[in-house]
Each structure stands twice: as structure tokens, then as C-alpha cells.
Motif scaffolding. Sequence first.
Motif, PDB file in Angstrom:
ATOM      1  N   LYS A 135       8.646  -4.589  -7.816  1.00 26.71           N
ATOM      2  CA  LYS A 135       8.049  -3.661  -8.776  1.00 26.71           C
ATOM      3  C   LYS A 135       7.076  -4.393  -9.701  1.00 26.71           C
ATOM      4  CE  LYS A 135      10.486  -2.511 -12.316  1.00 26.71           C
ATOM      5  NZ  LYS A 135      11.566  -1.917 -13.144  1.00 26.71           N
ATOM      6  N   LYS A 144       4.392   5.488  -5.621  1.00 23.31           N
ATOM      7  CA  LYS A 144       4.571   5.343  -7.068  1.00 23.31           C
ATOM      8  C   LYS A 144       3.572   6.205  -7.834  1.00 23.31           C
ATOM      9  CE  LYS A 144       4.826   1.883 -10.746  1.00 23.31           C
ATOM     10  NZ  LYS A 144       6.139   2.357 -11.234  1.00 23.31           N
ATOM     11  N   GLU A 145       2.362   6.286  -7.301  1.00 30.23           N
ATOM     12  CA  GLU A 145       1.320   7.074  -7.959  1.00 30.23           C
ATOM     13  C   GLU A 145       1.312   8.518  -7.484  1.00 30.23           C
ATOM     14  OE1 GLU A 145      -2.229   4.852  -7.233  1.00 30.23           O
ATOM     15  OE2 GLU A 145      -1.442   3.055  -8.246  1.00 30.23           O
ATOM     16  N   GLU A 146       2.358   8.879  -6.703  1.00 24.38           N
ATOM     17  CA  GLU A 146       2.544  10.249  -6.196  1.00 24.38           C
ATOM     18  C   GLU A 146       1.345  10.701  -5.373  1.00 24.38           C
ATOM     19  OE1 GLU A 146       3.606  12.750  -9.477  1.00 24.38           O
ATOM     20  OE2 GLU A 146       5.586  11.815  -9.700  1.00 24.38           O
ATOM     21  N   GLU A 147       0.809   9.773  -4.608  1.00 25.03           N
ATOM     22  CA  GLU A 147      -0.268  10.100  -3.686  1.00 25.03           C
ATOM     23  C   GLU A 147       0.306  10.232  -2.280  1.00 25.03           C
ATOM     24  OE1 GLU A 147      -2.985   6.894  -4.055  1.00 25.03           O
ATOM     25  OE2 GLU A 147      -3.713   7.487  -6.055  1.00 25.03           O
ATOM     26  N   LYS A 161       2.681   1.573  -3.523  1.00 19.53           N
ATOM     27  CA  LYS A 161       1.788   2.003  -4.596  1.00 19.53           C
ATOM     28  C   LYS A 161       1.421   3.476  -4.467  1.00 19.53           C
ATOM     29  CE  LYS A 161      -0.308  -2.489  -5.610  1.00 19.53           C
ATOM     30  NZ  LYS A 161      -1.545  -3.315  -5.559  1.00 19.53           N
ATOM     31  N   ALA A 162       1.197   3.942  -3.238  1.00 18.21           N
ATOM     32  CA  ALA A 162       0.856   5.353  -3.030  1.00 18.21           C
ATOM     33  C   ALA A 162       1.999   6.254  -3.482  1.00 18.21           C
ATOM     34  CB  ALA A 162       0.530   5.598  -1.558  1.00 18.21           C
ATOM     35  N   GLU A 192       0.834  -1.208   0.000  1.00 20.44           N
ATOM     36  CA  GLU A 192       0.000   0.000   0.000  1.00 20.44           C
ATOM     37  C   GLU A 192       0.869   1.257   0.000  1.00 20.44           C
ATOM     38  OE1 GLU A 192      -3.849   1.799   2.483  1.00 20.44           O
ATOM     39  OE2 GLU A 192      -2.573   0.250   3.375  1.00 20.44           O
ATOM     40  N   ASN A 250       3.810  -5.299  -8.037  1.00 21.35           N
ATOM     41  CA  ASN A 250       2.919  -4.179  -7.739  1.00 21.35           C
ATOM     42  C   ASN A 250       2.469  -3.432  -8.971  1.00 21.35           C
ATOM     43  OD1 ASN A 250       2.608  -3.681  -4.660  1.00 21.35           O
ATOM     44  ND2 ASN A 250       4.701  -4.372  -4.952  1.00 21.35           N
ATOM     45  N   ASN A 251       2.945  -3.843 -10.146  1.00 23.53           N
ATOM     46  CA  ASN A 251       2.480  -3.269 -11.397  1.00 23.53           C
ATOM     47  C   ASN A 251       1.362  -4.115 -12.006  1.00 23.53           C
ATOM     48  OD1 ASN A 251       4.066  -1.023 -11.435  1.00 23.53           O
ATOM     49  ND2 ASN A 251       5.730  -1.962 -12.578  1.00 23.53           N
TER      50      ASN A 251
END
Length: 292
Positions: A287, A86-89, A83-84, A80, A290-291
Amino acid sequence: MSKYYYLIAGLPNIALDDSKLTYSVAEFRQEIDNQLSDADRKLIDLFFLKYENLNVINHAKYPDRDPDPRGRITYDEFNELYKALKEEEKPPKNNNIPSYFVEFFKLYLAEEAKENKGEKEYISWEDRLAALYYSYAMDCGNAFVREWFELNLNINNMLTAITCRKYGFDKAGYIVGHNDVAESIRTSNARDFGLGDTIDYLPELQRIAEESDLIVREKKVDILKWKWLDDNTFFKTFDIESVFAYLLKLEMIERWVTLDKNTGEKTFREIIGAMKKGSENALEEFKRNNNK
């Protein structure tokens, strides 16, 4: 400062050459968890972060393997966070995950971008995570715990540098952390790395490094550490420092009860092989997972 008279008075005596475990480190954590103050429990948690480090690296390499139960962060929590970022969240709020894991995943994502441009840095992810871990632990407010982590960082770096010199590797790529000792080791070509006047246990460590039997050498390193623990808790008999030292001693005994010569030789060959081969991307599998 909390005192732990009953806890410490009730602990069985232990010695490095014990052939049986009084407690496993996991059992000891469970035993003391509710007896410590919140601040002191956080110090104990610093020790157990080493298993979180092991879990995140193993999750990258072997995604189907169960995590080491001595860690408490789940794979889902790591995924979690990754992924956050990586997605710039905004990273999810999670008090279980220390801040250096956020820094670690950001470092990985930045390195991934460099690789896409044909750039690559040959430092293992294990070493990068270890450097962040040591820095995080050495920033704690307890002098004994801080000095323990720095002792281990220094010993590991000095033994690594001696091994590099023996096998003709460039030591600069294998030294972890950025304290004064690490920087001196990276830059000095002297036999004592310019540390002869500042590290009092260096001559003993150099003698240990000359030991050809890897198991004997490892045992001598633990004897050095055990003595350091005794010396630095002598006047702290009922303080958290003695609880922390007991945990560290249990870990040494636990490792020796399960270690044999073949294991030690195999581990050493793996280390040398990895150094010859150069760093591999340990989180590549992470990686890919998680992709999906």
C-alpha cells in the motif's frame, strides 16, 4: 481430449528419492508449452499460479526483491491493477491476471477501510490469497486437477488443525477455504473433526502428524500425495492428467533436492511464531509503495 503419446513416452522415469533433477519445473513448462492444446495448457497454468501468489506477497514485503521467475505476471501489472481498484476505476484488461487477484485486492482495500475504523481481522493475507486460489483452481473443468487441489487444501487444513490443537490455538482462524471438509474442521471438536467416515486418508495423516522429525513428516506427506497421483492417473497414461502429475512430482523432487533439516525446522518455527503473534498486515508495504 488430447493424447500425448510421444511426450509422455519420452519422459524419463522419476522417483521421490531422486537426488538430481531431470527437469526443473520451469524447464518442464518450457519443454511442454508448445506441445499442449490451449485447454490443457490452461490446466498447467493453474499450477504455476502458486508462484504468482508468492510474488504478490513477496512484492508487498520486499519490494526490491526480484520476482520468482516461475511466475509470469510482472510487478507493474500487479501495481496497475491495484491502483485502478483503489481509484475505483475499471480494472485494465489483462488476460495474464486471473480473476481471483481482482477479488483479492478488493478484499484488501475493504479491509483497509475497516482498519481505518478501528476494526481488524486476524487472518493472514497469505491465507486469504490461498483460499481464493484454491477456490479458483477447484472450479476448473478437469476432475483430476480439481480433486488434486482439494486434496492439498484438505491435507493442509487437517495438519494445521492438528497443530492448533497441540499448541492451544483457535483453529477457526487458520483454516483456509469453505469446502465441506474445511467447515467440518472449523466446527468439530472430535479427534477426527467429524471426517472419519469421509476422508479415507485421515488415519494415515493423523499418524504422520505425530512424527516428531519435521523432515520425515514432510516426506511422508509427499509419499501420500505421490501415491494419490499414481492411483489417479493409472488409467490416464497418455492424457493431460499424467502430464500434470509429472509436473507435480518434479516439484516435489525439486523441493527435496534443495531442502535440508535446518530449513525445515526454521520454517516450522516461523509458522508457529506467526500463529502466536497473530496475523500481520502483509500488504502494508504494498500500500505504501503504491501511494507514492
